[in-house]
Design a protein around this motif. Structure first.
Motif, PDB file in Angstrom:
ATOM      1  N   VAL A  17      -1.096  13.440   6.148  1.00  0.00           N
ATOM      2  CA  VAL A  17      -2.048  13.325   5.043  1.00  0.00           C
ATOM      3  C   VAL A  17      -3.403  13.892   5.471  1.00  0.00           C
ATOM      4  N   PRO A  18      -3.975  14.835   4.696  1.00  0.00           N
ATOM      5  CA  PRO A  18      -5.298  15.381   5.025  1.00  0.00           C
ATOM      6  C   PRO A  18      -6.354  14.281   5.096  1.00  0.00           C
ATOM      7  N   LYS A  19      -7.338  14.475   5.957  1.00  0.00           N
ATOM      8  CA  LYS A  19      -8.328  13.429   6.215  1.00  0.00           C
ATOM      9  C   LYS A  19      -9.056  12.989   4.955  1.00  0.00           C
ATOM     10  N   GLU A  20      -9.333  13.927   4.035  1.00  0.00           N
ATOM     11  CA  GLU A  20     -10.078  13.580   2.829  1.00  0.00           C
ATOM     12  C   GLU A  20      -9.285  12.689   1.872  1.00  0.00           C
ATOM     13  N   ARG A  21      -7.961  12.594   2.063  1.00  0.00           N
ATOM     14  CA  ARG A  21      -7.141  11.755   1.183  1.00  0.00           C
ATOM     15  C   ARG A  21      -6.617  10.516   1.904  1.00  0.00           C
ATOM     16  N   GLN A  22      -7.058  10.277   3.129  1.00  0.00           N
ATOM     17  CA  GLN A  22      -6.479   9.185   3.913  1.00  0.00           C
ATOM     18  C   GLN A  22      -6.883   7.805   3.405  1.00  0.00           C
ATOM     19  N   VAL A  23      -8.114   7.654   2.907  1.00  0.00           N
ATOM     20  CA  VAL A  23      -8.555   6.342   2.443  1.00  0.00           C
ATOM     21  C   VAL A  23      -7.731   5.902   1.239  1.00  0.00           C
ATOM     22  N   ALA A  24      -7.671   6.758   0.214  1.00  0.00           N
ATOM     23  CA  ALA A  24      -6.875   6.425  -0.969  1.00  0.00           C
ATOM     24  C   ALA A  24      -5.401   6.336  -0.613  1.00  0.00           C
ATOM     25  N   GLY A  25      -4.956   7.215   0.287  1.00  0.00           N
ATOM     26  CA  GLY A  25      -3.550   7.244   0.668  1.00  0.00           C
ATOM     27  C   GLY A  25      -3.103   5.978   1.360  1.00  0.00           C
ATOM     28  N   ILE A  26      -3.905   5.495   2.311  1.00  0.00           N
ATOM     29  CA  ILE A  26      -3.496   4.312   3.058  1.00  0.00           C
ATOM     30  C   ILE A  26      -3.545   3.075   2.182  1.00  0.00           C
ATOM     31  N   MET A  27      -4.524   3.024   1.243  1.00  0.00           N
ATOM     32  CA  MET A  27      -4.565   1.892   0.334  1.00  0.00           C
ATOM     33  C   MET A  27      -3.321   1.889  -0.559  1.00  0.00           C
ATOM     34  N   PHE A  28      -2.992   3.051  -1.082  1.00  0.00           N
ATOM     35  CA  PHE A  28      -1.852   3.148  -1.990  1.00  0.00           C
ATOM     36  C   PHE A  28      -0.545   2.832  -1.282  1.00  0.00           C
ATOM     37  N   ILE A  29      -0.334   3.427  -0.114  1.00  0.00           N
ATOM     38  CA  ILE A  29       0.944   3.247   0.580  1.00  0.00           C
ATOM     39  C   ILE A  29       1.119   1.806   1.038  1.00  0.00           C
ATOM     40  N   ASN A  30       0.063   1.172   1.534  1.00  0.00           N
ATOM     41  CA  ASN A  30       0.178  -0.212   1.982  1.00  0.00           C
ATOM     42  C   ASN A  30       0.336  -1.168   0.805  1.00  0.00           C
ATOM     43  N   PHE A  31      -0.398  -0.903  -0.275  1.00  0.00           N
ATOM     44  CA  PHE A  31      -0.299  -1.764  -1.457  1.00  0.00           C
ATOM     45  C   PHE A  31       1.107  -1.721  -2.039  1.00  0.00           C
ATOM     46  N   VAL A  32       1.620  -0.503  -2.220  1.00  0.00           N
ATOM     47  CA  VAL A  32       2.940  -0.359  -2.833  1.00  0.00           C
ATOM     48  C   VAL A  32       4.041  -0.881  -1.913  1.00  0.00           C
ATOM     49  N   THR A  33       4.017  -0.444  -0.648  1.00  0.00           N
ATOM     50  CA  THR A  33       5.098  -0.869   0.256  1.00  0.00           C
ATOM     51  C   THR A  33       5.045  -2.370   0.506  1.00  0.00           C
ATOM     52  N   GLY A  34       3.839  -2.937   0.616  1.00  0.00           N
ATOM     53  CA  GLY A  34       3.716  -4.366   0.854  1.00  0.00           C
ATOM     54  C   GLY A  34       4.207  -5.195  -0.318  1.00  0.00           C
ATOM     55  N   CYS A  35       3.731  -4.864  -1.520  1.00  0.00           N
ATOM     56  CA  CYS A  35       4.113  -5.641  -2.700  1.00  0.00           C
ATOM     57  C   CYS A  35       5.594  -5.473  -3.018  1.00  0.00           C
ATOM     58  N   VAL A  36       6.084  -4.238  -2.986  1.00  0.00           N
ATOM     59  CA  VAL A  36       7.494  -4.000  -3.303  1.00  0.00           C
ATOM     60  C   VAL A  36       8.392  -4.696  -2.286  1.00  0.00           C
ATOM     61  N   ALA A  37       8.087  -4.534  -0.996  1.00  0.00           N
ATOM     62  CA  ALA A  37       8.930  -5.121   0.046  1.00  0.00           C
ATOM     63  C   ALA A  37       8.919  -6.645  -0.024  1.00  0.00           C
ATOM     64  N   SER A  38       7.749  -7.235  -0.290  1.00  0.00           N
ATOM     65  CA  SER A  38       7.675  -8.708  -0.307  1.00  0.00           C
ATOM     66  C   SER A  38       8.453  -9.279  -1.477  1.00  0.00           C
ATOM     67  N   LEU A  39       8.247  -8.738  -2.666  1.00  0.00           N
ATOM     68  CA  LEU A  39       8.942  -9.260  -3.842  1.00  0.00           C
ATOM     69  C   LEU A  39      10.440  -8.999  -3.763  1.00  0.00           C
ATOM     70  N   LEU A  40      10.795  -7.771  -3.359  1.00  0.00           N
ATOM     71  CA  LEU A  40      12.208  -7.434  -3.221  1.00  0.00           C
ATOM     72  C   LEU A  40      12.846  -8.243  -2.094  1.00  0.00           C
ATOM     73  N   GLY A  41      12.099  -8.408  -0.990  1.00  0.00           N
ATOM     74  CA  GLY A  41      12.616  -9.149   0.158  1.00  0.00           C
ATOM     75  C   GLY A  41      12.868 -10.612  -0.169  1.00  0.00           C
ATOM     76  N   MET A  42      11.923 -11.243  -0.882  1.00  0.00           N
ATOM     77  CA  MET A  42      12.114 -12.655  -1.250  1.00  0.00           C
ATOM     78  C   MET A  42      13.296 -12.820  -2.192  1.00  0.00           C
ATOM     79  N   PHE A  43      13.408 -11.908  -3.165  1.00  0.00           N
ATOM     80  CA  PHE A  43      14.513 -11.997  -4.116  1.00  0.00           C
ATOM     81  C   PHE A  43      15.862 -11.811  -3.427  1.00  0.00           C
ATOM     82  N   LEU A  44      15.988 -10.752  -2.617  1.00  0.00           N
ATOM     83  CA  LEU A  44      17.266 -10.467  -1.965  1.00  0.00           C
ATOM     84  C   LEU A  44      17.612 -11.518  -0.913  1.00  0.00           C
TER      85      LEU A  44
END
Length: 422
Positions: A352-379
């Motif tokens: 990821v280019p440096k100028e997009r890293q702030v938005a990128g890391i927020m997005f990737i952590n938010f999505v992967t964290g929320c999806v994994a937690s909800l999916l993980g608890m359900f499964l």
């Protein structure tokens, strides 16, 4: 301090030293109030197995609080933001400790108190760490980044081992719910002190300025980035594996094989000793074979662990020499944890280019964290309900649970195969 220019070599080295000192103290602190100790406390509170899995899921559900970290960074910079949320994180651990008092009044309410405290604990951690990768990228270079990550994380794991050994000695003498509560409180105090070293880190104004930019336009660009999308799928699987396996490994040795708290913590100390070795391995693999290979190797480590739980005899004793067999799953978890922590960071910073890293890391952590937690608890709840219905309790029940987890995690291999080479 926020500087209006890139850091020079002296400033970068100073920042690296302060971050390593923080990692050293944070490792000692985290083992006093981290997942293993909290799981042991939950078992003392007579929590059902699904509560133990939910504790692991809270680590990722806490990413809901990520945007607060971005907003705080836009005001005071990444280093001070992390330090502020680290204080709040360790104060939240006191809510976890208070579940012992609630247990005396109403046990089911103590489980909810513990889970709520875990959510805030991991939520403040997520908000504090949202800018950690751009911050690390700011005071490292492409040439020394993988080596620095391997070294500084080995400090964290080494301190974790020392802390776990100390905690296990305390519990050997005072094996009670109140001893675990006191250990969590002590870890909270040490964590607050550790945050002072993050405050001393210098950074360029680029991270703060990036955090101030409107996120929606950046997110549209990020969503069109196939490299980042594929990394999101892979990171969801990394997180799911952690949710499925860590707490239930501790639960299995405690409830199916009768391990004491002291022995379980000694096993966890072995886990973090293995993570020191694993952290060193990540830098070597990244340097020789690249970030994609590092991601794939890390994920493949979970399958020998799954195979262990499918094959280990139910009649083994948790005492004597036979208990040494159970070193293996903890060694495996330690090495896997090192890869899971380092590989996505190396891959992200290279892709990821440096100028997009702030938005990128927020997005990737938010999505992967929320999806994994909800999916993980359900499964996980689904697998536990089925396993308990079929086998009741004991090792047959845990074996059925791990069999279901293996099938799901095998399906995740396709996402790692589709990662682009960077």
């Amino acid at each position: 301090m926020i500087l209006d220019h890139p850091l020079n070599e002296e400033q970068r080295l100073k920042a690296q030293r302060n971050f390593s000192r923080f990692n050293l103290l944070n490792g000692a602190s985290y083992m006093c109030l981290g997942e293993t100790v909290v799981v042991l406390l939950a078992i003392k509170l007579d929590s059902p197995d699904r509560v133990l899995v939910f504790i692991s899921a809270m680590m990722y559900l806490g990413y809901i609080l990520l945007p607060f970290g971005v907003m705080r960074t836009g005001r005071v910079g990444a280093a001070r933001s992390q330090a502020d949320f680290w204080v709040l994180r360790n104060v939240s651990a006191l809510i976890v400790a208070s579940s012992s008092i609630v247990y005396l009044v109403r046990p089911p309410l103590s489980w909810l108190t513990l889970l709520f405290g875990c959510f805030l604990f991991y939520g403040c951690r997520a908000a504090g760490l949202v800018m950690a990768q751009p911050l690390i990228g700011d005071f490292t270079t492409d040439d020394d980044r993988a080596r620095f990550l391997g070294t500084t994380n080995s400090y964290f794991y080494a301190a974790s081992v020392f802390s776990l050994v100390t905690v296990s000695l305390v519990l050997r003498r005072f094996d009670s719910m109140w001893a675990l509560t006191g250990i969590i409180v002590a870890g909270s105090c040490l964590g607050v002190f550790a945050s002072s070293f993050v405050r001393r880190i210098d950074e360029s104004s680029a991270i703060r300025d990036s955090a101030r930019k409107p996120m929606l336009p950046q997110l549209k660009t990020i969503l069109g980035d196939s490299v980042l999308r594929r990394q999101i799928y892979a990171c969801v699987m990394f997180n799911l594996a952690s949710i499925f396996l860590h707490s239930m490994t501790v639960a299995a040795v405690k409830r199916a094989y009768g391990f004491s708290d002291t022995k379980a913590l000694v096993m966890s100390a072995v886990q973090f000793a293995a993570a020191v070795v694993g952290s060193k391995l990540t830098s070597r693999i990244a340097d020789r074979h690249g970030a994609k290979a590092l991601m794939i190797v890390g994920y493949l480590l979970i399958f020998p662990l799954c195979l262990f739980w499918l094959l280990v005899p139910a009649g083994l004793s948790g005492s004597g020499l036979t208990s040494l067999v159970f070193l293996y799953p903890f060694i495996n978890l330690g090495i896997y944890g090192a890869f899971m922590n380092n590989a996505p960071v190396v891959y992200f910073l290279k892709s990821v280019p440096k100028e997009r890293q702030v938005a990128g890391i927020m997005f990737i952590n938010f999505v992967t964290g929320c999806v994994a937690s909800l999916l993980g608890m359900f499964l996980a709840d689904l697998m536990l309900s089925f396993a308990e219905h079929m086998y009741g309790s004991g090792m047959p029940m845990y074996r059925a649970y791990f069999a279901g987890a293996t099938v799901i995690l095998l399906g995740g291999l396709v996402f790692f195969k589709r990662l682009k080479r960077v």
